[in-house]
Design a protein around this motif. Structure first.
Motif, PDB file in Angstrom:
ATOM      1  N   ASP A 145       0.806  -1.219   0.000  1.00 25.96           N
ATOM      2  CA  ASP A 145       0.000   0.000   0.000  1.00 25.96           C
ATOM      3  C   ASP A 145       0.838   1.267   0.000  1.00 25.96           C
ATOM      4  N   ASP A 146       0.126   2.376  -0.193  1.00 25.84           N
ATOM      5  CA  ASP A 146       0.728   3.700  -0.104  1.00 25.84           C
ATOM      6  C   ASP A 146       1.236   3.947   1.306  1.00 25.84           C
ATOM      7  N   GLN A 147       2.438   4.522   1.414  1.00 23.59           N
ATOM      8  CA  GLN A 147       2.953   4.867   2.737  1.00 23.59           C
ATOM      9  C   GLN A 147       3.340   6.324   2.749  1.00 23.59           C
ATOM     10  N   ASN A 148       2.967   7.005   3.794  1.00 32.42           N
ATOM     11  CA  ASN A 148       3.330   8.416   3.896  1.00 32.42           C
ATOM     12  C   ASN A 148       4.455   8.569   4.910  1.00 32.42           C
ATOM     13  N   PHE A 149       5.499   9.247   4.526  1.00 34.59           N
ATOM     14  CA  PHE A 149       6.608   9.441   5.476  1.00 34.59           C
ATOM     15  C   PHE A 149       7.146  10.862   5.408  1.00 34.59           C
ATOM     16  N   ALA A 150       6.445  11.720   4.669  1.00 33.13           N
ATOM     17  CA  ALA A 150       6.921  13.093   4.536  1.00 33.13           C
ATOM     18  C   ALA A 150       6.549  13.891   5.780  1.00 33.13           C
ATOM     19  N   ASP A 151       7.439  14.738   6.233  1.00 34.96           N
ATOM     20  CA  ASP A 151       7.094  15.694   7.276  1.00 34.96           C
ATOM     21  C   ASP A 151       7.883  16.967   6.998  1.00 34.96           C
ATOM     22  N   GLY A 152       7.861  17.907   7.911  1.00 37.28           N
ATOM     23  CA  GLY A 152       8.547  19.167   7.670  1.00 37.28           C
ATOM     24  C   GLY A 152       7.645  20.131   6.926  1.00 37.28           C
ATOM     25  N   ALA A 153       8.264  21.183   6.397  1.00 36.87           N
ATOM     26  CA  ALA A 153       7.478  22.226   5.735  1.00 36.87           C
ATOM     27  C   ALA A 153       6.839  21.676   4.470  1.00 36.87           C
ATOM     28  N   ARG A 154       5.632  22.153   4.143  1.00 43.04           N
ATOM     29  CA  ARG A 154       4.956  21.692   2.950  1.00 43.04           C
ATOM     30  C   ARG A 154       5.394  22.495   1.729  1.00 43.04           C
ATOM     31  N   PHE A 155       5.468  23.817   1.901  1.00 47.21           N
ATOM     32  CA  PHE A 155       5.734  24.669   0.741  1.00 47.21           C
ATOM     33  C   PHE A 155       6.928  25.583   0.955  1.00 47.21           C
ATOM     34  N   LEU A 156       7.658  25.813  -0.109  1.00 43.50           N
ATOM     35  CA  LEU A 156       8.657  26.875  -0.093  1.00 43.50           C
ATOM     36  C   LEU A 156       7.947  28.197  -0.354  1.00 43.50           C
ATOM     37  N   ILE A 157       7.093  28.191  -1.371  1.00 43.65           N
ATOM     38  CA  ILE A 157       6.241  29.335  -1.661  1.00 43.65           C
ATOM     39  C   ILE A 157       4.837  28.791  -1.861  1.00 43.65           C
TER      40      ILE A 157
END
Lengths: 336, 434, 227
Positions: A135-147
């Protein structure tokens, strides 16, 4: 005519995504092309090597996250990346030892090695699914956008917004650093030069006292690093799903072949050629046309050349055209 | 003599394994394995024709199998008159225009001298052709897809008997193979591999997304059958009576009857293809093909048109895969483009060919049965193994749960291991080429 | 030496070759006489099952070609003897791959010997002319500071003028104290610069002598120097 808004629109929906995707493909294609240059076969297990490396990184990231480790705006995955690379390097070196080396000693035909790599692909694919599931796994964290799009609009007063995701910025930055390191290594270190020599003329490299097993081992380590970095960046940018990585095999191979198999520079160029073609051909140009054309000439349709689901077709058509007209690729690879 | 004993022994072993499944699990499951085994064997023979006879490296089997599946819908489903009225003719007209402009481009490139003018004409033709095609195609497609979307929303088929779809599936696959072969054969083997891999993905993408053609991922259910339906059999008093005389209840008897019917039909196809393949293998044509495989340059020097022969065999092998694909969809009774996965439909067939013994038709048949049997049985075996491993752990233990849940993924791992071990220790397969 | 490739039939049926320090030895003979094979036997690229290969008083019959490079033998194959995609300087560096000491002095010596290479040292070796490529190939082999340099038809495919120049260079190399063992098609010119000449016929020594002796030998002249 509203050129400024058109440019921002294109930057937002074409250039930024294509540069990001291109960087990911380029890193993947570099791995394929290095294996081809040194071990002389097309490695079908590359997509699954990427998946494996990403999986290890994801697992370590989760562990770090559970310990409360954080890099602030930067994804924790970056901290886990070295572990991912190390474990993947270990796996591919072990694979080389128990699988590929036997055929290398026999001087087996390249196509046999390709078939062997299919077997390795199965095993790695199974391993990844076994450990982390399909399945899909999410592991991203931190800031979403630079701009963010809204910030940009407020800042510039334009109608169109330009959003750059942190993962996109990170991808391009990391890709530049990794590629610069790779080229420095290949062109300025003794080991790197010996790899190029081995790729250029195996027999003469042996006569010069270059140890082929060492060259092969170093190549696998570099390839593991490239594959893991490419996979993690792709996963941060989109999401991690083992099957997607298998499917990346096609655009990656297309990039490597379009650039010229065996040519690192070609792999990078090929990655961007494929990425830009995919994005521009599957982008709906309606809005851009509306900005550029007078109001009464604005198109009704989406002006989308191909639906997004056909992005494979784009890499494929480019691949076929290049093969028909320039079989060694844009940057003269090997055509043995 | 020794070879014959070995062949009979190995086939006997597979037969025993299937019989054992019948005895220990259910006859329904055993016949299920047998039927898919028959289809797999045919696919493996198609790939063996390409790889074993000619050394062509095709990793686009999934695409050809998919085309066979498409053929069943196009041939056997009843046409949807409302959809045809809404835009059926326009769609084909659009496709015709598209094909015409491509043909014109190819002609121009063959006839005109290279230069700026030719490039210009090429581009103009391509862009104009594509625009006209889209102009015609888009509204027609939308109109078709609006017709009763919950059940139809596609053009339907010709309403012909589904058995006719089998050769048609072969023909569709042959057509696709001709196009690929024309462009990619003669290039290096790796390139052919990538090209076939790509075309397979594209074919499946088309089947998933072109709803007007075969409903895309909405699937086409209820394909006509060449055999009676179980419900009808159960309602038939004479059948129930006959079943009772075998000591079977009507439900079991009817499913077995249908499955057995398929087994017989598939066996007939398998035997015909096997017979033709064996004949061709031992004919001068087969010898020439192997000569080309073993030394292309020498064959070329002897005046053999290697590229043409390769094209021929590539088309034939792909057609066999298409035929098998149509048979498989007929067996399933539905077309589900979302389920076509390269690992299952391309690479698994390769495992069959490698394990069975490339260059040997009986080997491919054996590989087809054996690997399909393993593919099906590895999962329950994996679960059993995991139960065994995790026996000592408490229920609810996270690792235990994970291991049990992951048992399903043992399949790919096992297939990969089987393939690698085979390549390493017995590269010529269980039944090597003579 | 008696031997052949792998488990194949013997190609050499008793060949004796000898080169002393600073000498040029040339192997000549008709096509298929086993000239290149004899040299490859010396370098360990085929099985020598009878006889021995002695280098600096040490029997090296069991050593791999790579180990022989380390012992001080240099080999220039007939074809594919450069790294075409690498610069001239990188080619020389690869020649010195086994060396752990500072090899810049050796590189200077090579550049002194082949000044054109210094001029083109940043060019890809594959872009050079045939004669220049041969210089790169010889230069690469010299980078290990070999005591014995083996050349397999160094003048194959180059023009007569370039050939003369190459022979001059080879004499210069020999003057620095490096022994040279060379296989040549251009028998007459090669024997003119040879201290020792070996005429091989069907995998065995047919005539041996100094270059001048062989050139003067009526039988040698008649059988393959063309009168």
């Amino acid at each position: 005519m509203d050129i400024l808004n058109t440019l921002v629109l294109l930057a937002n929906f074409v250039i930024v995504p294509a540069v990001t995707y291109g960087s990911q493909l380029a890193l993947g294609a570099l791995g394929v092309t290095l294996i081809y240059g040194i071990l002389r076969f097309s490695n079908f297990a590359h997509g699954d090597t990427m998946a494996f490396g990403t999986m290890v990184t994801v697992l370590v990231t989760w562990m770090l996250q559970s310990w409360g480790v954080s890099l602030g705006p930067v994804p924790t995955a970056l901290l886990a990346l070295p572990f991912g690379i190390a474990v993947t390097a270990g796996l591919v070196l072990w694979t080389d030892r128990v699988v590929y080396r036997f055929y290398r000693k026999q001087k087996a035909k390249p196509v046999i090695l390709v078939i062997v790599s299919m077997g390795v692909m199965f095993v790695m694919n199974g391993l990844v699914r076994f450990i982390i599931g399909p399945d899909d796994q999410n592991f991203a964290d931190g800031a979403r956008f630079l701009i963010g799009a809204r910030e940009f609009k407020e800042m510039t007063g334009l109608k169109e917004g330009l959003a750059i995701k942190a993962s996109q910025g990170l991808t391009v930055l990391t890709a530049v650093i990794v590629v610069a390191l790779l080229f420095w290594f290949l062109n300025h270190t003794r080991t790197g030069k010996s790899m190029r020599a081995y790729s250029d003329n195996e027999d003469l490299a042996l006569l010069s006292g270059i140890n082929p097993e060492r060259v092969v081992a170093v190549t696998w380590i570099i390839v593991a690093a490239l594959a893991t970095v490419a996979g993690v960046l792709y996963g941060l940018d989109k999401s991690f799903k083992p099957f997607t990585y298998f499917q990346l095999l096609l655009p990656i191979f297309a990039a490597a072949i379009v650039g010229g198999l065996g040519s690192p520079l070609g792999a990078i160029a090929g990655g961007f050629v494929i990425a830009f073609s995919e994005v521009t051909i599957t982008y709906a140009w309606k809005k851009a046309a509306a900005y550029l054309l007078p109001a009464d000439m604005a198109p009704d349709g989406l002006l989308q050349l191909l639906a997004v689901d056909y992005k494979f077709a784009v890499s494929f058509v480019i691949l076929v055209v290049v093969l028909l007209f320039k079989p060694t690729g844009l940057f003269k690879g090997k055509s043995v | 003599m020794n070879d014959t004993v070995k062949t009979i022994g190995l086939f006997g072993l597979v037969a025993l394994a299937i019989l054992f499944t019948g005895l220990s699990q259910s006859w329904n499951a055993a016949l299920g394995i047998l039927n898919m085994g028959l289809i797999s064997a045919i696919m493996a023979m198609g790939v063996n024709l390409q790889w074993g006879f000619a050394g062509l490296f095709n990793v686009g089997i999934m695409g050809f199998v998919g085309l066979g599946g498409l053929a069943t819908v196009l041939v056997s489903m009843p046409p949807v008159p409302a959809a045809w009225a809404a835009g059926g003719y326009d769609v084909w007209e659009a496709l015709f225009v598209g094909a015409l402009s491509l043909a014109a481009v190819i002609l121009i490139r063959k006839r005109m001298k290279p230069g700026n003018l030719r490039a210009l004409v090429t581009w103009v033709l391509l862009i104009a052709g594509f625009s006209i095609y889209r102009e015609l195609f888009d509204p027609a497609r939308d109109a078709i897809e609006k017709v009763n979307p919950a059940l139809e929303g596609y053009l339907g088929g010709l309403g012909l008997p589904i058995l006719l779809a089998w050769p048609v599936g072969g023909l569709l696959a042959a057509g696709a193979a001709w196009v690929i072969g024309k462009t990619a054969l003669g290039l290096r083997s790796d390139y052919l591999a990538i090209a076939t891999l790509g075309i397979a993905e594209i074919i499946i993408a088309i089947m998933k997304n072109e709803d007007w053609l075969a409903r895309g991922v909405k699937n086409v259910n209820g394909l006509p059958r060449p055999l009676p339906y179980e419900i009808d059999l159960q309602a038939d008093p004479s059948f129930v009576e006959k079943a009772a005389s075998f000591g079977l209840d009507p439900v079991t008897a009817s499913t077995l009857y249908v499955k057995l019917g398929y087994s017989i039909m598939f066996t007939v196809v398998l035997v015909i293809i096997l017979f033709l393949m064996q004949r061709s293998l031992h004919s001068p044509w087969g010898r020439m093909m192997r000569a080309i495989r073993d030394n292309e340059d020498a064959a070329r020097a002897m005046g053999k048109d290697v590229t043409r022969r390769h094209l021929q065999i590539f088309i034939l092998g792909s057609a066999i895969c298409g035929l098998a694909g149509a048979m498989m969809t007929t067996l399933d009774g539905q077309l589900t483009p979302g389920t076509y996965q390269p690992l299952r439909y391309t690479f698994l067939i390769w495992v069959m060919v490698i394990v069975g013994g490339s260059g040997n038709n009986l080997g491919s048949v054996l590989g087809g049965f054996l690997i399909w049997f393993l593919w099906v049985q590895v999962e329950p075996f994996g679960r059993w193994l995991m139960e065994l491993i995790t026996m000592g752990m408490e229920p609810g233990n996270a690792l235990r749960e994970h291991l049990l849940a992951s048992a399903a993924h043992m399949r790919l791992l096992t297939m990969g291991l089987v393939m690698l071990l085979m390549l390493r220790f017995s590269p010529r397969g269980l039944l090597p080429e003579k | 030496m008696v031997g052949g490739y792998g488990r194949g039939p013997d190609i050499l049926h008793g060949v004796t070759l000898e080169v002393d320090r600073g000498e040029i030895a040339v192997i000549v003979g008709p096509n298929g006489a086993g000239k290149s094979t004899a040299m490859k036997a010396v370098f360990g690229m085929l099985n020598v099952h009878t006889g021995s290969v002695v280098f600096n008083g040490e029997d090296i019959r069991e050593l791999t070609p790579q180990a022989r490079v380390a012992k001080g033998m240099g080999f220039v194959p007939q074809t594919h003897n450069i790294f075409a995609s690498m610069s001239v300087e990188e080619n020389l560096e690869m020649g010195a791959f086994l060396r752990t000491d500072d090899y810049s002095e050796t590189m200077e010596q090579v550049y002194d010997l082949f000044p054109i290479l210094k001029e083109k040292r940043h060019q890809h070796a594959g872009e050079l002319s045939g004669g220049q490529r041969q210089q790169v190939a010889v230069g690469r082999a010299l980078m290990t500071k070999p005591q014995l340099l083996m050349l397999d038809e160094p003048t194959a495919g180059v023009s007569p003028i370039v050939m003369d120049e190459l022979f001059d260079r080879i004499i210069e190399v020999a003057r620095t104290g490096i022994s040279i063992l060379m296989v040549e098609q251009n028998a007459r010119q090669a024997l003119e610069i040879a201290d020792k000449g070996y005429v091989l016929v069907q995998g065995a020594n047919a005539h041996t002598g100094s270059g001048k002796q062989l050139l003067a030998d009526p039988e040698v002249r008649r059988s393959f120097l063309g009168g």
